[in-house]
Design an enzyme around this catalytic site. Sequence first.
Site, PDB file in Angstrom:
ATOM      1  CE  LYS A 236     -12.013 -20.507  -1.504  1.00 55.95           C
ATOM      2  NZ  LYS A 236     -11.780 -21.779  -2.210  1.00 55.95           N
TER       3      LYS A 236
ATOM      4  NE  ARG B  85     -13.335 -23.409  -9.856  1.00 55.46           N
ATOM      5  CZ  ARG B  85     -14.304 -24.124  -9.289  1.00 55.46           C
ATOM      6  NH1 ARG B  85     -14.989 -24.999  -9.996  1.00 55.46           N
ATOM      7  NH2 ARG B  85     -14.583 -23.951  -8.019  1.00 55.46           N
TER       8      ARG B  85
ATOM      9  NE  ARG C  43     -19.329 -22.459  -8.184  1.00 58.34           N
ATOM     10  CZ  ARG C  43     -18.358 -22.044  -7.369  1.00 58.34           C
ATOM     11  NH1 ARG C  43     -18.576 -21.940  -6.057  1.00 58.34           N
ATOM     12  NH2 ARG C  43     -17.172 -21.758  -7.846  1.00 58.34           N
TER      13      ARG C  43
ATOM     14  NE  ARG D 273     -10.088 -16.927  -6.666  1.00 57.13           N
ATOM     15  CZ  ARG D 273     -11.165 -17.542  -6.144  1.00 57.13           C
ATOM     16  NH1 ARG D 273     -11.734 -17.098  -5.053  1.00 57.13           N
ATOM     17  NH2 ARG D 273     -11.633 -18.593  -6.715  1.00 57.13           N
TER      18      ARG D 273
ATOM     19  NE  ARG E  71     -19.346 -26.123  -5.399  1.00 56.98           N
ATOM     20  CZ  ARG E  71     -18.321 -25.290  -5.301  1.00 56.98           C
ATOM     21  NH1 ARG E  71     -17.994 -24.754  -4.134  1.00 56.98           N
ATOM     22  NH2 ARG E  71     -17.616 -24.974  -6.369  1.00 56.98           N
TER      23      ARG E  71
HETATM   24  P1  AP5 Z   1     -17.190 -25.343  -0.632  1.00 51.58           P
HETATM   25  O1  AP5 Z   1     -17.312 -24.937   0.790  1.00 51.58           O
HETATM   26  O2  AP5 Z   1     -18.245 -24.932  -1.577  1.00 51.58           O
HETATM   27  O3  AP5 Z   1     -15.713 -24.998  -1.167  1.00 51.58           O
HETATM   28  P2  AP5 Z   1     -15.042 -23.602  -1.536  1.00 51.58           P
HETATM   29  O4  AP5 Z   1     -13.658 -23.609  -0.960  1.00 51.58           O
HETATM   30  O5  AP5 Z   1     -15.921 -22.460  -1.211  1.00 51.58           O
HETATM   31  O6  AP5 Z   1     -14.884 -23.837  -3.105  1.00 51.58           O
HETATM   32  P3  AP5 Z   1     -15.236 -22.877  -4.336  1.00 51.58           P
HETATM   33  O7  AP5 Z   1     -15.322 -23.789  -5.529  1.00 51.58           O
HETATM   34  O8  AP5 Z   1     -16.385 -21.993  -4.041  1.00 51.58           O
HETATM   35  O9  AP5 Z   1     -13.932 -22.066  -4.431  1.00 51.58           O
HETATM   36  P4  AP5 Z   1     -13.417 -21.265  -5.620  1.00 51.58           P
HETATM   37  O10 AP5 Z   1     -12.378 -20.500  -4.939  1.00 51.58           O
HETATM   38  O11 AP5 Z   1     -12.951 -22.062  -6.772  1.00 51.58           O
HETATM   39  O12 AP5 Z   1     -14.723 -20.525  -6.202  1.00 51.58           O
HETATM   40  P5  AP5 Z   1     -15.290 -19.058  -5.987  1.00 51.58           P
HETATM   41  O13 AP5 Z   1     -16.752 -19.132  -5.951  1.00 51.58           O
HETATM   42  O14 AP5 Z   1     -14.579 -18.386  -4.871  1.00 51.58           O
HETATM   43  O15 AP5 Z   1     -17.077 -26.964  -0.641  1.00 51.58           O
HETATM   44  C1  AP5 Z   1     -16.968 -27.674  -1.884  1.00 51.58           C
HETATM   45  C2  AP5 Z   1     -17.784 -28.979  -1.809  1.00 51.58           C
HETATM   46  O16 AP5 Z   1     -17.189 -29.849  -0.842  1.00 51.58           O
HETATM   47  C3  AP5 Z   1     -19.229 -28.767  -1.341  1.00 51.58           C
HETATM   48  O17 AP5 Z   1     -20.045 -29.671  -1.996  1.00 51.58           O
HETATM   49  C4  AP5 Z   1     -19.189 -29.066   0.172  1.00 51.58           C
HETATM   50  O18 AP5 Z   1     -20.423 -29.572   0.657  1.00 51.58           O
HETATM   51  C5  AP5 Z   1     -18.092 -30.125   0.240  1.00 51.58           C
HETATM   52  N1  AP5 Z   1     -17.296 -30.041   1.479  1.00 51.58           N
HETATM   53  C6  AP5 Z   1     -16.899 -28.903   2.128  1.00 51.58           C
HETATM   54  N2  AP5 Z   1     -16.147 -29.207   3.204  1.00 51.58           N
HETATM   55  C7  AP5 Z   1     -16.049 -30.579   3.229  1.00 51.58           C
HETATM   56  C8  AP5 Z   1     -15.389 -31.499   4.108  1.00 51.58           C
HETATM   57  N3  AP5 Z   1     -14.678 -31.079   5.174  1.00 51.58           N
HETATM   58  N4  AP5 Z   1     -15.490 -32.816   3.822  1.00 51.58           N
HETATM   59  C9  AP5 Z   1     -16.210 -33.263   2.731  1.00 51.58           C
HETATM   60  N5  AP5 Z   1     -16.864 -32.419   1.876  1.00 51.58           N
HETATM   61  C10 AP5 Z   1     -16.769 -31.090   2.116  1.00 51.58           C
HETATM   62  O19 AP5 Z   1     -14.853 -18.338  -7.333  1.00 51.58           O
HETATM   63  C11 AP5 Z   1     -15.456 -18.647  -8.562  1.00 51.58           C
HETATM   64  C12 AP5 Z   1     -14.878 -17.792  -9.680  1.00 51.58           C
HETATM   65  O20 AP5 Z   1     -15.158 -16.398  -9.429  1.00 51.58           O
HETATM   66  C13 AP5 Z   1     -13.352 -17.855  -9.831  1.00 51.58           C
HETATM   67  O21 AP5 Z   1     -12.943 -18.956 -10.610  1.00 51.58           O
HETATM   68  C14 AP5 Z   1     -13.065 -16.507 -10.509  1.00 51.58           C
HETATM   69  O22 AP5 Z   1     -13.380 -16.547 -11.878  1.00 51.58           O
HETATM   70  C15 AP5 Z   1     -14.055 -15.576  -9.816  1.00 51.58           C
HETATM   71  N6  AP5 Z   1     -13.475 -14.961  -8.598  1.00 51.58           N
HETATM   72  C16 AP5 Z   1     -13.889 -15.163  -7.311  1.00 51.58           C
HETATM   73  N7  AP5 Z   1     -13.135 -14.447  -6.442  1.00 51.58           N
HETATM   74  C17 AP5 Z   1     -12.227 -13.780  -7.213  1.00 51.58           C
HETATM   75  C18 AP5 Z   1     -11.167 -12.893  -6.889  1.00 51.58           C
HETATM   76  N8  AP5 Z   1     -10.864 -12.541  -5.621  1.00 51.58           N
HETATM   77  N9  AP5 Z   1     -10.434 -12.381  -7.923  1.00 51.58           N
HETATM   78  C19 AP5 Z   1     -10.720 -12.700  -9.208  1.00 51.58           C
HETATM   79  N10 AP5 Z   1     -11.694 -13.561  -9.570  1.00 51.58           N
HETATM   80  C20 AP5 Z   1     -12.446 -14.094  -8.574  1.00 51.58           C
HETATM   81 MG    MG Z   2     -17.011 -21.056  -2.351  1.00 49.64          MG
END
Ligand code: AP5
Ligand code: MG
Length: 217
Positions: free
Chosen positions: A13, A171, A160, A88, A127
Site C-alpha cells: 500500500k 497483524r 519498524r 480499517r 523491509r
Molecule cells: P509496503 O509498501 O511498506 O507495504 P504496506 O502495505 O504499506 O504494509 P504496512 O506494513 O505498512 O501495512 P500495515 O497496514 O500493516 O501497517 P500501517 O503502517 O498501515 O511494502 C512492504 C515491503 O514489501 C517493503 O519492504 C516493500 O519494499 C516491499 N514490496 C512492496 N511491494 C512489493 C512488490 N510488488 N514486490 C516485492 N516487494 C514489495 O499500520 C501500522 C499500525 O498502525 C497498525 O498495526 C495499527 O496499530 C495502526 N493503524 C494504522 N492505521 C490504522 C487505522 N486505520 N485504524 C486503527 N489503527 C491503525
Molecule cells: Mg504502509
Amino acid sequence: MRILLMGPPGAGKGTQAEALAEKLGVPHIATGDIFRSQIAAGTALGKKAKEYTESGRLVPDEVTIGMVSERLKESDCQRGFILDGFPRTVAQAEALDQILAQAGQKLDAAIDIRVPDQKIIERLTGRRVCRQCGVTYHLVFNPPQRPGICDACGGELYQRSDDNEATVKNRLEVYRRQTAPLIDYYRAKGLLRPVNGDAPIDAVLSAIEQILGRDAG
Ligand code: AP5
Ligand code: MG
Ligand code: ZN
C-alpha cells in the site's frame, strides 16, 4: 481523484501510494505513518497510539477517525487524496462516507491489493524505512544502493518495531478479523477494484494506473 488503497500488511500500500501520489499530484495520507511520527515526537496522540501499533492491534476508532477527519479538512486534500491504511474497520468506512458526504465529495475507487499470506512475512521482515524521509526499501526486492542508507536523502534506514515475525502474524489475524469485511463493503458500493499485488512493484503500479484510467475515462 479520491482513492483508497486496501490490502493486508505488507501488500504494498505504502509503496504504491507514494508513487501514485507523485503522479497524480494529491497527498498520500497513511494513518500508520501519522501514528509513527506522533509516537516519535512524543505527542499526546502518539502516547495513545504506541501500545496498539507496537502490538499490531488497531488504535481505537474514535482516535483514528478524529485524526483523519481533521487531516481531510486541510486545503491540500480538496483536489483529492490517496488514503493508505484507512479505513480499517466498518465503523471507519461509515465515518469516511459521512465526512465525504458532508463535503459534497465521493470516492472514486477502493483498490484492493492482494498478496498471499506466505509472501507477507518475507516482505515485512526484509523491509527497511528511512528515518528521515520515510521512503521504503526491501533488502532483496528493492534494496538501497548503499546498505543502511536512503538513496533519496542519505538518511539512516531502520526496521519498524512491528516488523518481527510474531507481530506480523498478529497483524494478519487483526486484518482478517477487522479489516477484510471492508472488501464486501466496497464491493456492495461498486467501488472495489482488485489488483494482483504478487508481481514486481512496477507491474502493480501499471495495473493500478490502468484501473484508474478506466474509472476516470
Ligand atoms: P509496503 O509498501 O511498506 O507495504 P504496506 O502495505 O504499506 O504494509 P504496512 O506494513 O505498512 O501495512 P500495515 O497496514 O500493516 O501497517 P500501517 O503502517 O498501515 O511494502 C512492504 C515491503 O514489501 C517493503 O519492504 C516493500 O519494499 C516491499 N514490496 C512492496 N511491494 C512489493 C512488490 N510488488 N514486490 C516485492 N516487494 C514489495 O499500520 C501500522 C499500525 O498502525 C497498525 O498495526 C495499527 O496499530 C495502526 N493503524 C494504522 N492505521 C490504522 C487505522 N486505520 N485504524 C486503527 N489503527 C491503525
Ligand atoms: Mg504502509
Ligand atoms: Zn530518506
